[in-house]
Design a protein around this motif. Structure first.
Motif, mmCIF file in Angstrom:
data_model
loop_
_atom_site.group_PDB
_atom_site.id
_atom_site.type_symbol
_atom_site.label_atom_id
_atom_site.label_comp_id
_atom_site.label_asym_id
_atom_site.label_seq_id
_atom_site.Cartn_x
_atom_site.Cartn_y
_atom_site.Cartn_z
ATOM 1 N N PRO A 237 -5.498 1.330 1.583
ATOM 2 C CA PRO A 237 -4.144 0.979 1.134
ATOM 3 C C PRO A 237 -4.154 -0.372 0.429
ATOM 4 O O PRO A 237 -4.808 -1.317 0.879
ATOM 5 C CB PRO A 237 -3.348 0.915 2.451
ATOM 6 N N ASN A 238 -3.461 -0.450 -0.694
ATOM 7 C CA ASN A 238 -3.433 -1.705 -1.441
ATOM 8 C C ASN A 238 -2.127 -1.772 -2.232
ATOM 9 O O ASN A 238 -1.861 -0.909 -3.070
ATOM 10 C CB ASN A 238 -4.634 -1.800 -2.386
ATOM 11 N N SER A 239 -1.350 -2.800 -1.955
ATOM 12 C CA SER A 239 -0.014 -2.906 -2.548
ATOM 13 C C SER A 239 -0.032 -3.394 -3.988
ATOM 14 O O SER A 239 1.012 -3.421 -4.651
ATOM 15 C CB SER A 239 0.864 -3.847 -1.707
ATOM 16 N N TYR A 240 -1.183 -3.782 -4.489
ATOM 17 C CA TYR A 240 -1.280 -4.216 -5.880
ATOM 18 C C TYR A 240 -2.066 -3.227 -6.735
ATOM 19 O O TYR A 240 -1.584 -2.743 -7.762
ATOM 20 C CB TYR A 240 -1.931 -5.603 -5.965
ATOM 21 N N TYR A 241 -3.284 -2.898 -6.326
ATOM 22 C CA TYR A 241 -4.158 -2.082 -7.180
ATOM 23 C C TYR A 241 -3.690 -0.638 -7.309
ATOM 24 O O TYR A 241 -3.892 -0.022 -8.351
ATOM 25 C CB TYR A 241 -5.602 -2.157 -6.674
ATOM 26 N N HIS A 242 -3.064 -0.092 -6.281
ATOM 27 C CA HIS A 242 -2.566 1.284 -6.399
ATOM 28 C C HIS A 242 -1.410 1.385 -7.399
ATOM 29 O O HIS A 242 -1.474 2.194 -8.337
ATOM 30 C CB HIS A 242 -2.157 1.819 -5.028
ATOM 31 N N PRO A 243 -0.348 0.586 -7.252
ATOM 32 C CA PRO A 243 0.755 0.725 -8.216
ATOM 33 C C PRO A 243 0.425 0.212 -9.615
ATOM 34 O O PRO A 243 0.908 0.765 -10.610
ATOM 35 C CB PRO A 243 1.887 -0.104 -7.586
ATOM 36 N N VAL A 244 -0.401 -0.818 -9.727
ATOM 37 C CA VAL A 244 -0.679 -1.396 -11.042
ATOM 38 C C VAL A 244 -1.767 -0.623 -11.770
ATOM 39 O O VAL A 244 -1.608 -0.227 -12.924
ATOM 40 C CB VAL A 244 -1.062 -2.889 -10.917
#
Length: 383
Positions: A237-244
């Motif tokens: 899970p990664n709140s930056y790399y997944h959405p960006v």
């Protein structure tokens, strides 16, 4: 097959040419690179350029700082420019013998011998590949990944996925910001802004440190570093790399992607990630975790005094700490920064990931990192 080979060769040469033109990644070759200059200096004054060739032992890259006198009335232009001291300065600074005053006994002889070979190899490589290149960049951009530790006079160029988190912990201990590397959290290391970077100094501060501090870098086999970055950023899970990154990658490279994947960006496959990496029209830019070391640390423009390898991280790191006179109790941390239960990204793990790619994709991925393989004398993978 001949067409593929020619394509790979062309990409390899473009990679070399692009790197040594030293333009920021992803920008048109004639575009002006802009970033705010330190207080008191215009962006024009930060320009670093050279058309000189490396001949014999001459320093190859002259740093030219445009005079701020051009902004003054005519009668004042005859006075000494604040940047006049900077004229005639060269990059890279001369490669000095390592100061081994703090090294006691013979236990480090083998590591020291290996270190001297690495430095000599990189210097010979740079002489060969710089011989006919015209180089242009901004000094501030050149040193933007370098961290400063003033107490022990060291400069560290950060290479992600090559032990950088623990190196930042060590720098915090060396600078007196922490008593032990073991008690510093991941967020404190990367987001606490405790360490100062070299591009935050004025021109004189940058150049003085480049010439007088011990400069070091730690590198890693490029394929291992790439796979390690993918596993870290896309398999957890990664709140930056997944959405960006994830959403853009899935949208462009996954046929019939479901709504959930497009919404979250989770579940990027390695093959999709490689398609993004090799795409000259990427839907989202590059990232330091998989950028080439040649474009992060500019090893042919900055003479690094010490070149460590992730593959021999502990012994190289502890030798370096002795070299700079670190406290005797300070040893390089052995723990894994995050995802400690995961298997480390080894050569065998890399082979499993590369099986997901076609032979052409494997070759093009190697070509992408070709310069890093050459610079640091890593064995080319069998693709």
């Amino acid at each position: 097959m001949r067409q593929r080979a020619e394509s790979g060769k062309k990409l390899q040469q473009e990679t070399i040419n692009q790197d040594f033109s030293l333009q920021p990644p992803g920008m048109p070759r004639k575009a002006a690179w802009r970033r705010s200059a330190p207080v008191g200096f215009s962006s024009r004054e930060m320009a670093v350029s050279s058309s000189r060739h490396w001949q014999g032992r001459a320093d190859p890259f002259s740093v030219v700082a445009a005079s701020s006198g051009s902004r003054l009335p005519q009668q004042q232009r005859t006075s000494v420019s604040p940047l006049s001291w900077f004229r005639g300065v060269y990059l890279p600074p001369a490669l000095h013998p390592l100061n081994k005053t703090f090294i006691k006994g013979d236990e480090w002889q083998d590591i020291d011998s290996t270190q001297e070979k690495r430095r000599a190899f990189l210097q010979d490589f740079c002489k060969t590949y710089n011989s006919r290149k015209k180089l242009q960049t901004h000094l501030v951009h050149l040193v933007s990944r370098i961290y400063v530790e003033d107490r022990h006079k060291v400069l560290y160029c950060e290479v992600p996925k090559a032990g950088c988190s623990n190196w930042k912990r060590v720098l915090m201990v060396l600078s007196g910001l922490a008593a032990s590397a073991n008690n510093i959290s991941h967020d404190d290391v990367h987001y606490g802004k405790h360490l100062r970077r070299l591009d935050s100094y004025d021109l004189k501060g940058i150049y003085t440190r480049l010439n007088t501090y011990t400069k070091f870098i730690f590198v890693r086999d490029p394929m291992e570093r790439l796979v390690s970055a993918f596993r870290d950023k896309f398999e957890h899970p990664n709140s930056y790399y997944h959405p960006v990154f994830g959403k853009a990658i899935i949208k462009k490279y996954r046929h019939n992607a479901d709504e959930e994947a497009l919404k979250t960006g989770s579940g990027v496959k390695f093959k999709e990630f490689i398609q993004y990496l090799l795409d000259s029209h990427r839907p989202v830019g590059m990232d330091i975790h998989w950028e080439q070391v040649s474009k992060l640390c500019y090893p042919c423009l900055i003479n690094y005094d010490f070149i460590g390898r992730f593959e021999t991280l502990e012994e190289d790191a502890n030798y370096f700490l002795q070299l700079v006179g670190a406290p005797a109790h300070l040893k390089f941390p052995k723990f894994k920064d995050r995802h400690s239960s995961d298997e480390r990204t080894s050569a065998e793990v890399v082979r499993q990931y590369l099986k997901e790619l076609s032979k052409e994709e494997r070759q093009l991925t190697y070509d992408f990192y070709h310069l890093d393989y050459l610079m640091f004398n890593y064995t080319s993978p069998l693709v």
